[in-house]
Design an enzyme around this catalytic site. Sequence first.
Site, short mmCIF file in Angstrom:
data_model
loop_
_atom_site.label_atom_id
_atom_site.label_comp_id
_atom_site.label_asym_id
_atom_site.label_seq_id
_atom_site.Cartn_x
_atom_site.Cartn_y
_atom_site.Cartn_z
N CYS A 384 0.84 -1.20 0.00
CA CYS A 384 0.00 0.00 0.00
C CYS A 384 0.88 1.25 0.00
O CYS A 384 1.43 1.62 -1.03
CB CYS A 384 -0.97 -0.04 1.18
N HIS A 518 -3.63 -5.03 0.50
CA HIS A 518 -3.09 -5.58 1.75
C HIS A 518 -3.18 -7.11 1.73
O HIS A 518 -4.13 -7.70 2.27
CB HIS A 518 -3.86 -5.03 2.95
N GLU A 520 -1.70 -9.26 3.44
CA GLU A 520 -1.62 -9.87 4.77
C GLU A 520 -2.99 -10.22 5.32
O GLU A 520 -3.11 -11.13 6.16
CB GLU A 520 -0.88 -8.94 5.75
#
Length: 546
Positions: A384, A518, A520
């Site tokens: 990001c 993102h 994750e």
Amino acid sequence: MTRYIFITGGVVSSLGKGLASAALGALLQARGYKVRLRKLDPYLNVDPGTMSPYQHGEVFVTEDGAETDLDLGHYERFTGVNATRGDNVTTGQIYKTILEKERRGDYLGATVQVIPHVTDEIKRFVLSDPGEGVDFVLVEIGGTVGDIEGLPFFEAIRQLGQQLPRGHVCFVHLTLLPYIKTAGEMKTKPTQHSVKELRSIGIQPDILLCRCETEIPAGERRKIALFCNVRESAVIEAQDSSSIYTVPLDYHRQGLDTEVLEVFGITDAPAPDLSRWETIGHTLTHPDGEVNIAIVGKYTGLTDAYKSLVEALVHGGVANNVRVRFDWVEGEAFEGGEEAMIAERLTGVHGVLVPGAFGQRGSEGMIRAVRFAREHEIPYFGICFGMQMAMIEAARNLAGLKDASSTEFGPTSEPVVGLMTEWVRGNARETRGEGDDLGGTMRLGAYDAVLTPGSKVFDIYGGQAISERHRHRYEVNIGYREAIEGTGLTFSGLSPDGVLPEICERADHPWFVGVQFHPELKSRPFEPHPLFASFIGAAKERSRLV
């Protein structure tokens, strides 16, 4: 009929209710049951989206674009069940809904009160459809018993304990059993007082999950059971575990899942299949080496601000059978510092990661970290904000655009990064309402992207079409594509309409990838995200060279 498990906490916060809820959900899953987890947050914010990471930690974003509590990340990682905006509610949301109903006249002139209107709205949320075939809904109540802002939630679940059929509700209370070293004793009084407070509002816990540093002596266990009005077998010991991914194993050994099922009168449940938890526990405790990752970020003073990121890196380590160690670097530390200082901090690391952030603070230091990783061929992962800093670094130092910057930092003649509405119309998902200062341009939740065949990320993902979760307001300006790609930093992933850059990479570097989303948020211990697995793989390779 769906059964409900309410998890409350007492004595102090941060005992691990979210992790306990996730671990219990995983244990019930391992026995063949279908579960769903939900979180009730007593704070007045509508959601954590505008809260400082230092106040609240990470904001976890769901597939459908809800900004939620970080505990929902635990729920997803432990159970593999994607959370939705219907799995997290706050006092702010509850009151907002009630006031909107009152203004519409839905209450037909009645006086709007905490009981029954607020509690009814909470119960409506708890009982909302969990999905087809769900056997257990686990509901975690944020904060601790006795908090004034939590009282409506405790009252609501007390009512549900009476209104739902017998045998369909279980109350689990998480408390602290401190060990006083100078006295050489474990003290049960804090737990006794916490349960007393809970019982004073009408809730009798069925199970006590006791956080402690040492084994609970038999005498103390009997004392807790006697004064808290629970069975001795329902006093469950919860010591610190070697890893959060061994917590389900530890809780099962203490009998937590068995005790919960007995509360519901279920005595013939199949034994849990915990083989995959045993496997990951062994992998984490018997790694084949280790890698050191420098995380150059903005909120490094509180690692909970990067909870999903940390876990995704651990998952990448599991995929490569290595232990991942973290070197937390505040971005500001590199601003104005000498190159020798940056070199001293980063030369020995095996990978550099710049995570998501908002605002200018620390950005120049992050750009310097990007440059160092590029020039010294250290694996680099920009997420990001980290991708945006990589774009600005290339524009400034390789494309000759000395004034390249982001409009987030103020006016600039070279807006390499800016609000998407500054050059793109119709691509923003309205998330907070047009009248909101922070709304209208935020991209939240899952969006599709198309990868370039033959690129590194195409090979990593093993395909061309992907979907990833976003949380950002600023975008890389597609108008600078030609200038930036001339530096070797290619746009290898774009939105389906080709307007919004989603991924960049360098072919002249061992591993250099930036992503606007993102990843994750979608990583799981048993399904590590491919980008993190690949990044840690590259870091492992570098560890063998330096």
